[in-house]
Design an enzyme around this catalytic site. Structure first.
Site, PDB file in Angstrom:
ATOM      1  N   CYS A 194      -8.291 -10.500   0.259  1.00 47.78           N
ATOM      2  CA  CYS A 194      -8.396 -10.176   1.681  1.00 47.78           C
ATOM      3  C   CYS A 194      -8.583 -11.436   2.520  1.00 47.78           C
ATOM      4  CB  CYS A 194      -9.565  -9.220   1.927  1.00 47.78           C
ATOM      5  SG  CYS A 194      -9.734  -8.854   3.674  1.00 47.78           S
TER       6      CYS A 194
ATOM      7  N   ARG B 202       0.846  -1.202   0.000  1.00 46.43           N
ATOM      8  CA  ARG B 202       0.000   0.000   0.000  1.00 46.43           C
ATOM      9  C   ARG B 202       0.882   1.254   0.000  1.00 46.43           C
ATOM     10  NH1 ARG B 202      -4.139  -0.080   4.835  1.00 46.43           N
ATOM     11  NH2 ARG B 202      -5.246  -1.636   3.605  1.00 46.43           N
TER      12      ARG B 202
ATOM     13  N   ARG C  73      -2.055   6.340   9.896  1.00 46.74           N
ATOM     14  CA  ARG C  73      -2.094   5.892   8.491  1.00 46.74           C
ATOM     15  C   ARG C  73      -2.108   7.085   7.537  1.00 46.74           C
ATOM     16  NH1 ARG C  73      -4.358   0.716   8.088  1.00 46.74           N
ATOM     17  NH2 ARG C  73      -3.773  -0.523   9.896  1.00 46.74           N
TER      18      ARG C  73
ATOM     19  N   CYS D 130     -16.954  -8.182   5.028  1.00 52.51           N
ATOM     20  CA  CYS D 130     -16.965  -8.611   6.435  1.00 52.51           C
ATOM     21  C   CYS D 130     -17.281  -7.391   7.287  1.00 52.51           C
ATOM     22  CB  CYS D 130     -15.629  -9.252   6.824  1.00 52.51           C
ATOM     23  SG  CYS D 130     -14.355  -8.068   7.297  1.00 52.51           S
TER      24      CYS D 130
ATOM     25  N   LYS E 248      -6.456   6.809  12.267  1.00 52.04           N
ATOM     26  CA  LYS E 248      -6.785   7.434  10.977  1.00 52.04           C
ATOM     27  C   LYS E 248      -7.217   8.893  11.123  1.00 52.04           C
ATOM     28  CE  LYS E 248      -8.040   3.023   9.012  1.00 52.04           C
ATOM     29  NZ  LYS E 248      -9.078   2.204   8.377  1.00 52.04           N
TER      30      LYS E 248
ATOM     31  N   LYS F 203      -4.479   0.744  14.800  1.00 54.79           N
ATOM     32  CA  LYS F 203      -4.390   1.699  13.690  1.00 54.79           C
ATOM     33  C   LYS F 203      -5.000   3.045  14.074  1.00 54.79           C
ATOM     34  CE  LYS F 203      -6.824  -1.044  10.978  1.00 54.79           C
ATOM     35  NZ  LYS F 203      -7.698  -1.615   9.938  1.00 54.79           N
TER      36      LYS F 203
ATOM     37  N   CYS G 104     -14.414  -1.784   5.919  1.00 54.51           N
ATOM     38  CA  CYS G 104     -13.499  -1.001   5.076  1.00 54.51           C
ATOM     39  C   CYS G 104     -14.229  -0.141   4.056  1.00 54.51           C
ATOM     40  CB  CYS G 104     -12.528  -1.927   4.346  1.00 54.51           C
ATOM     41  SG  CYS G 104     -11.487  -2.872   5.456  1.00 54.51           S
TER      42      CYS G 104
ATOM     43  N   CYS H  79     -15.523  -2.643  -0.700  1.00 55.47           N
ATOM     44  CA  CYS H  79     -14.145  -2.930  -0.294  1.00 55.47           C
ATOM     45  C   CYS H  79     -13.578  -4.021  -1.198  1.00 55.47           C
ATOM     46  CB  CYS H  79     -14.127  -3.384   1.162  1.00 55.47           C
ATOM     47  SG  CYS H  79     -14.781  -5.050   1.353  1.00 55.47           S
TER      48      CYS H  79
HETATM   49 FE1  SRM Z   1      -9.515  -1.845   5.831  1.00 53.19          FE
HETATM   50  C1  SRM Z   1      -8.245  -4.541   7.359  1.00 53.19           C
HETATM   51  C2  SRM Z   1      -8.573  -3.051   2.870  1.00 53.19           C
HETATM   52  C3  SRM Z   1     -10.101   1.175   4.487  1.00 53.19           C
HETATM   53  C4  SRM Z   1     -11.375  -0.984   8.594  1.00 53.19           C
HETATM   54  N1  SRM Z   1      -8.503  -3.495   5.242  1.00 53.19           N
HETATM   55  C5  SRM Z   1      -8.028  -4.487   6.048  1.00 53.19           C
HETATM   56  C6  SRM Z   1      -7.183  -5.485   5.286  1.00 53.19           C
HETATM   57  C7  SRM Z   1      -5.763  -5.020   5.356  1.00 53.19           C
HETATM   58  C8  SRM Z   1      -7.342  -6.968   5.658  1.00 53.19           C
HETATM   59  C9  SRM Z   1      -6.428  -7.568   6.692  1.00 53.19           C
HETATM   60  O1  SRM Z   1      -6.261  -6.988   7.770  1.00 53.19           O
HETATM   61  O2  SRM Z   1      -5.915  -8.652   6.429  1.00 53.19           O
HETATM   62  C10 SRM Z   1      -7.778  -5.270   3.869  1.00 53.19           C
HETATM   63  C11 SRM Z   1      -6.858  -5.598   2.686  1.00 53.19           C
HETATM   64  C12 SRM Z   1      -7.680  -6.216   1.580  1.00 53.19           C
HETATM   65  C13 SRM Z   1      -6.965  -6.334   0.302  1.00 53.19           C
HETATM   66  O3  SRM Z   1      -6.800  -7.471  -0.179  1.00 53.19           O
HETATM   67  O4  SRM Z   1      -6.599  -5.319  -0.278  1.00 53.19           O
HETATM   68  C14 SRM Z   1      -8.303  -3.851   3.987  1.00 53.19           C
HETATM   69  N2  SRM Z   1      -9.260  -1.075   4.053  1.00 53.19           N
HETATM   70  C15 SRM Z   1      -8.955  -1.750   2.912  1.00 53.19           C
HETATM   71  C16 SRM Z   1      -9.109  -0.874   1.689  1.00 53.19           C
HETATM   72  C17 SRM Z   1      -8.129  -1.196   0.559  1.00 53.19           C
HETATM   73  C18 SRM Z   1     -10.574  -0.976   1.213  1.00 53.19           C
HETATM   74  C19 SRM Z   1     -10.970  -0.145   0.014  1.00 53.19           C
HETATM   75  O5  SRM Z   1     -12.036  -0.465  -0.491  1.00 53.19           O
HETATM   76  O6  SRM Z   1     -10.296   0.793  -0.412  1.00 53.19           O
HETATM   77  C20 SRM Z   1      -8.908   0.506   2.350  1.00 53.19           C
HETATM   78  C21 SRM Z   1      -7.459   0.898   2.443  1.00 53.19           C
HETATM   79  C22 SRM Z   1      -7.301   2.312   2.874  1.00 53.19           C
HETATM   80  C23 SRM Z   1      -5.887   2.808   2.936  1.00 53.19           C
HETATM   81  O7  SRM Z   1      -5.350   3.241   1.905  1.00 53.19           O
HETATM   82  O8  SRM Z   1      -5.317   2.805   4.023  1.00 53.19           O
HETATM   83  C24 SRM Z   1      -9.451   0.217   3.742  1.00 53.19           C
HETATM   84  N3  SRM Z   1     -10.496  -0.205   6.475  1.00 53.19           N
HETATM   85  C25 SRM Z   1     -10.718   0.899   5.706  1.00 53.19           C
HETATM   86  C26 SRM Z   1     -11.706   1.735   6.327  1.00 53.19           C
HETATM   87  C27 SRM Z   1     -12.249   3.038   5.742  1.00 53.19           C
HETATM   88  C28 SRM Z   1     -11.381   4.199   6.105  1.00 53.19           C
HETATM   89  O9  SRM Z   1     -10.316   4.050   6.713  1.00 53.19           O
HETATM   90  O10 SRM Z   1     -11.757   5.313   5.771  1.00 53.19           O
HETATM   91  C29 SRM Z   1     -12.088   1.103   7.499  1.00 53.19           C
HETATM   92  C30 SRM Z   1     -13.204   1.574   8.464  1.00 53.19           C
HETATM   93  C31 SRM Z   1     -12.804   2.734   9.273  1.00 53.19           C
HETATM   94  C32 SRM Z   1     -12.077   2.293  10.496  1.00 53.19           C
HETATM   95  O11 SRM Z   1     -10.881   2.022  10.416  1.00 53.19           O
HETATM   96  O12 SRM Z   1     -12.706   2.178  11.543  1.00 53.19           O
HETATM   97  C33 SRM Z   1     -11.301  -0.109   7.590  1.00 53.19           C
HETATM   98  N4  SRM Z   1      -9.704  -2.633   7.742  1.00 53.19           N
HETATM   99  C34 SRM Z   1     -10.573  -2.169   8.693  1.00 53.19           C
HETATM  100  C35 SRM Z   1     -10.529  -3.065   9.812  1.00 53.19           C
HETATM  101  C36 SRM Z   1     -11.335  -2.918  11.129  1.00 53.19           C
HETATM  102  C37 SRM Z   1     -10.645  -2.057  12.095  1.00 53.19           C
HETATM  103  C38 SRM Z   1     -11.315  -2.032  13.439  1.00 53.19           C
HETATM  104  O13 SRM Z   1     -11.265  -1.004  14.111  1.00 53.19           O
HETATM  105  O14 SRM Z   1     -11.870  -3.040  13.871  1.00 53.19           O
HETATM  106  C39 SRM Z   1      -9.634  -4.113   9.465  1.00 53.19           C
HETATM  107  C40 SRM Z   1      -9.249  -5.339  10.321  1.00 53.19           C
HETATM  108  C41 SRM Z   1      -8.304  -5.016  11.396  1.00 53.19           C
HETATM  109  O15 SRM Z   1      -7.713  -3.938  11.481  1.00 53.19           O
HETATM  110  O16 SRM Z   1      -8.127  -5.905  12.231  1.00 53.19           O
HETATM  111  C42 SRM Z   1      -9.145  -3.809   8.159  1.00 53.19           C
HETATM  112 FE1  SF4 Z   2     -11.437  -7.369   3.853  1.00 52.45          FE
HETATM  113 FE2  SF4 Z   2     -13.464  -7.063   5.497  1.00 52.45          FE
HETATM  114 FE3  SF4 Z   2     -11.962  -4.976   4.832  1.00 52.45          FE
HETATM  115 FE4  SF4 Z   2     -13.569  -5.981   3.059  1.00 52.45          FE
HETATM  116  S1  SF4 Z   2     -14.221  -5.070   4.995  1.00 52.45           S
HETATM  117  S2  SF4 Z   2     -11.400  -5.461   2.713  1.00 52.45           S
HETATM  118  S3  SF4 Z   2     -13.519  -8.127   3.540  1.00 52.45           S
HETATM  119  S4  SF4 Z   2     -11.274  -6.709   5.991  1.00 52.45           S
END
Ligand code: SRM
Ligand code: SF4
Length: 598
Positions: A451, A71, A139, A490, A222, A220, A494, A445
């Site tokens: 993922c 990333r 981030r 899930c 943000k 994390k 995201c 997402c």
């Molecule tokens: Fe996310 C984890 C993709 C924005 C909440 N996110 C992941 C992972 C890295 C899976 C993993 O941990 O193994 C995903 C990678 C999938 C892949 O194959 O690419 C993933 N997240 C993404 C992206 C690519 C989705 C998208 O459609 O663009 C976004 C990357 C943003 C970036 O450039 O940094 C992305 N993730 C978000 C957002 C939205 C935001 O940040 O504005 C959220 C919700 C807001 C938040 O953080 O509360 C988000 N991602 C999560 C979470 C849940 C965090 C939590 O507080 O519980 C996880 C899982 C974790 O951290 O354990 C996660």
């Molecule tokens: Fe993966 Fe769940 Fe984030 Fe979608 S919402 S990219 S399935 S961790």
């Protein structure tokens, strides 16, 4: 992996170094141990496996098809033509495409272990970085995408860069592992003598980071910056948000919000999404210091025993917003703080198409389906189109928080050529996309096949689903209404589904929980309408709600306002709103009333 062990791994890592250098030098294995993957995240990469092939490989008793996601971090989504072309070139080391992220970054998927160092090396030499793109640190900092040339937009972009510099982790492990010790700084690193809000990027070898200490943050973190009334960065979903207050065309200071965040687990009432709340207002000179006071409050007070409850949103809840504010203010001796200013936002949408940017030049915001920069077989050739524009015209791009791409700084004389190149590659930028307004802002997402946490499809499912919802919107005369659809594979959220008008959250293959009643303004949380619906059931469920909207709406009333007027009772959200199906809640309420009457 329990929370304690993640903390132990970070503590024992000597500044996030671990054994990564040795493990990536070892060409005899395609993967790294899980403990090292935890450290790797802080370097901007995740170990993944191809889930489309997992079952077959297991059946054949073969190892998983391992690869790495990388990333790139770019404050406010800014990327030059040259940086874009370096990423385009790196696609050949990945699955042949790249993914714009909804935090304005870029992801490459499918990079093999032996190629990771070269990819990170090239990203860094392009002037961007992967450092801190993932992991328990601050981030990528988001900012308003529109490249408007006025003082306010210039200041918000500057702020995203100041924040990014202040919160870069400092260990020399990153340079040692990926850059052979060379110090390569991202282009947004500023000279501290010129700009005191940033801090010298001194690298430490002993593993004691000036801000993060030895164990970094509990989770994390943000940050996003938004200019009213445009909420493209989805301010209330961020751990920390900043909104400028403008006096006579100049930014006087920023209102700060805290405690947003969306991750939760199905059925676990101790987890739930929260919207950020106003914290305080500070003058411009103190904004980054105030941010540091918030980050260090989370560092010292965040939950380090239960990772599921370790985000800032839970710290704010447990300390209470007043207690949290008191602690932040205590960490800002001599700095005057004020009550937060009132905030109002219109929409999280991007303004697609051509616009003036205020300096005589233009920008074009191009719709990119699900943010995937790929040459679609028989469809838009996104990768070729953007590569040709970058090569021929050397124009800067901006990745938007809705995973679209802005072509910036286009002179009026260049406009026709940009249109010509887009058309040649079948990329239609805005009004003539042929979709409903809802579809233009719909986001999913990544989910399968990369993922590791996905329970269902998302990026590969939403376009097909919108193919079925679009005709419903057309038929009901709602094709131009602002209605926000978002999907995730899930409950981690995201795709930011929990403040959408309609949010579909993966539960199992072809099964999603359906949330309804957020707002396209991004300022209201949805509630769980149905615990589990299949892809085939969704269009009919959506239709019945849209029919009620059509029948009951007042002239000009948008979906979010109709829902708020007719369905929201004005109570504070409770954990049940996100975990207990509406029908079940209503039945329980009716039961309670009967019990009371009895
Ligand atoms: Fe996310 C984890 C993709 C924005 C909440 N996110 C992941 C992972 C890295 C899976 C993993 O941990 O193994 C995903 C990678 C999938 C892949 O194959 O690419 C993933 N997240 C993404 C992206 C690519 C989705 C998208 O459609 O663009 C976004 C990357 C943003 C970036 O450039 O940094 C992305 N993730 C978000 C957002 C939205 C935001 O940040 O504005 C959220 C919700 C807001 C938040 O953080 O509360 C988000 N991602 C999560 C979470 C849940 C965090 C939590 O507080 O519980 C996880 C899982 C974790 O951290 O354990 C996660
Ligand atoms: Fe993966 Fe769940 Fe984030 Fe979608 S919402 S990219 S399935 S961790």
């Amino acid at each position: 992996m329990s929370k304690a062990s993640v903390e132990e791994i970070k503590l024992a890592s000597a500044g996030l170094r671990g054994q990564l250098a040795e493990q990536f030098a070892d060409t005899s294995t395609p993967n790294i141990p899980e403990d090292s993957n935890i450290l790797l995240k802080h370097h901007g990469s995740y170990q993944q496996d191809d889930r489309d092939r997992r079952a077959q490989l297991t059946k054949e008793k073969k190892d998983k098809a391992w690869s790495f996601m990388i990333r790139s971090k770019m404050p406010g989504g800014r990327i030059t033509a040259k940086q874009w072309m370096i990423h385009d070139d790196l696609c050949t080391k990945a699955f042949g495409n790249m993914r714009l992220t909804n935090r304005q970054g870029i992801q490459l998927h499918g990079v093999l272990k032996g190629g990771l160092k070269e990819v990170i090396h090239n990203v860094c030499h392009s002037g961007l970085s992967t450092m801190g793109a993932c992991g328990d640190v601050v981030r990528n900092t988001m900012g308003p995408a529109a490249p408007i040339k006025d003082k306010v937009h210039a200041d918000t972009q500057k702020l995203t860069e100041e924040i990014s510099q202040r919160f870069l982790w400092r260990s020399s492990a990153y340079a040692d592992i990926w850059l052979d010790g060379e110090k390569v700084e991202p282009t947004w690193i500023k000279d501290p003598e010129v700009n005191p809000a940033v801090r010298q990027v001194t690298q430490t070898t002993e593993g004691e980071d000036p801000i993060y200490g030895k164990i970094y943050l509990p989770r994390k973190f943000k940050i996003g910056v938004a200019i009213q009334p445009c909420n493209d960065v989805d301010l209330f979903s961020q751990d920390v948000g900043f909104v400028p207050h403008v006096v006579d065309g100049e930014v006087e200071g920023y209102t700060i919000t805290v405690g947003g965040g969306f991750g939760m687990s199905h059925g676990q009432l101790t987890t739930r999404p929260f919207l950020a709340q106003p914290l305080l207002y500070v003058k411009r000179a103190h904004v980054v210091d105030a941010c540091e006071a918030i980050v260090t409050t989370q560092r010292d007070h965040g939950n380090r025993t239960e990772r599921k409850n370790a985000r800032l949103k839970y710290t704010v809840q447990s300390m209470g917003i007043d207690g949290f504010r008191e602690e932040v203010v205590r960490r800002l001796p001599g700095i005057e703080t004020f009550p937060a200013k009132p905030l109002h936002f219109d929409s999280v949408e991007d303004t697609l198409g051509w616009h003036e940017q205020g300096d005589g030049n233009l920008y074009c915001c191009v719709y990119v389906s699900m943010g995937r920069i790929v040459d679609v077989a028989g469809g838009p050739q996104y990768r070729s189109a953007f590569a040709e524009i970058a090569t021929k015209l050397d124009l800067p791009y901006v990745v938007t928080p809705n995973t679209n791409l802005i072509i910036a700084d286009v002179t009026p004389a260049q406009k026709d050529l940009v249109n010509e190149i887009l058309a040649k590659h079948g990329v239609v930028h805005a009004d003539d996309v042929g979709f409903t307004r809802a579809r233009k802002v719909a986001h999913a997402c990544v989910a399968l096949p990369t993922c590791g946490l996905a329970l269902s499809e998302s990026e590969r499912a939403l376009p097909g689903l919108m193919d079925k919802i679009d005709p419903v919107l057309e038929e009901l005369g709602l094709a131009n209404e602002p209605i926000l659809f978002r999907m995730t594979g899930c409950p981690n959220g995201c795709g930011r589904p929990y403040n959408a008008d309609f949010g579909f959250v993966g539960r199992a293959p072809n099964k999603w929980a359906m949330f309804v009643g957020g707002s396209i303004r991004g300022d209201r949380l949805a509630g769980l309408e149905y615990k589990s619906v299949t892809g085939d059931e969704i269009p009919a469920r959506v239709r019945s709600i849209l029919e009620a909207y059509k029948a009951e709406r007042q002239p000009g009333e948008i979906f979010a306002d109709w829902f708020g007027r007719t369905r929201v009772k004005g109570e504070e959200p409770t954990p049940e709103q996100f975990h207990v199906e509406l029908a079940e809640r209503a039945a329980k309420l009716a039961g309670d009333k009967v019990a009371e009457a009895g």
